[in-house]
Design an enzyme around this catalytic site. Structure first.
Site, PDB file in Angstrom:
ATOM      1  N   ASP A   1      -7.636  35.531  55.588  1.00  0.00           N
ATOM      2  CA  ASP A   1      -8.818  36.366  55.702  1.00  0.00           C
ATOM      3  C   ASP A   1      -8.357  37.118  54.303  1.00  0.00           C
ATOM      4  OD1 ASP A   1     -11.420  37.440  55.519  1.00  0.00           O
ATOM      5  OD2 ASP A   1     -10.000  40.065  56.642  1.00  0.00           O
TER       6      ASP A   1
ATOM      7  N   ASP B   1      -7.849  42.711  59.514  1.00  0.00           N
ATOM      8  CA  ASP B   1      -7.872  41.990  57.955  1.00  0.00           C
ATOM      9  C   ASP B   1      -7.024  40.906  59.351  1.00  0.00           C
ATOM     10  OD1 ASP B   1      -8.932  42.667  55.705  1.00  0.00           O
ATOM     11  OD2 ASP B   1      -7.321  44.746  55.862  1.00  0.00           O
TER      12      ASP B   1
ATOM     13  N   GLU C   1     -11.392  31.489  54.849  1.00  0.00           N
ATOM     14  CA  GLU C   1     -12.325  31.944  55.005  1.00  0.00           C
ATOM     15  C   GLU C   1     -12.913  31.267  53.664  1.00  0.00           C
ATOM     16  OE1 GLU C   1     -13.899  35.953  56.887  1.00  0.00           O
ATOM     17  OE2 GLU C   1     -14.002  35.849  54.628  1.00  0.00           O
TER      18      GLU C   1
END
Length: 176
Positions: free
Chosen positions: A16, A150, A76
């Protein structure tokens, strides 16, 4: 049993990305059963130059890759609200050095949109951070929710990297 026979079927590094905090999670899959190897964050110094911050992210991700030898990276996809274009640009910088670390180590990168990850994990493409944390906890059979968010997001991305990366039944369900 030879050392090669004991190798995991798949080891996925989920990321992430963020300029301040980059979450990561390494999950090993034996068939469909996931096992958490390690999860954490790579943090850059907020007051440092952009060059220094990107170097910290690159070095941190490279260290995780060298330590855990993932077979794939799930990252991501860039997402930003139109009213904050600077955020998208900074996130693009972070994604760039993360992709560079993967390329330097010869690791394939799969890219996933945040809404798709949320849909796969919770059934809702607009799931909240707490819903994602609970979904990851359940999927990995953890005692507590992963913190900070996260890390939960990175683990969810890794899980999606497994399910969506193989054209599995989950892929067929999410494309309906």
């Amino acid at each position: 049993m030879s050392r090669d026979a004991a190798k995991p079927q798949r080891r996925i590094l989920g990321i992430d990305p963020g300029l301040n905090t980059t979450g990561y999670g390494v999950i090993e899959f034996d068939g469909m059963k996931p096992r958490l190897i390690e999860a954490g964050i790579v943090r850059s110094k907020a007051k440092a130059s952009i060059e220094s911050r990107l170097d910290e992210i690159y070095s941190g991700v490279l260290e995780v890759i060298e330590m855990h030898h993932p077979t794939t990276m799930a990252l991501e996809q860039l997402f930003s609200h139109y009213e904050r274009p600077r955020t998208a640009i900074l996130m693009g910088h972070a994604r760039g050095v993360i992709c560079l670390a993967a390329a330097k180590c010869g690791i394939e990168v799969a890219h996933f949109e945040p809404t798709r990850v949320k849909k796969v994990m919770t059934g809702n493409g607009r799931a909240s951070k707490s819903q994602m944390q609970l979904a990851v906890k359940a999927h990995l059979q953890l005692a507590t929710v992963p913190e900070p968010p996260d890390v939960a997001d990175a683990l969810a991305i890794a899980i999606c990297g497994h399910h969506l990366g193989q054209g599995s039944m989950m892929e067929k369900l999410t494309s309906m």
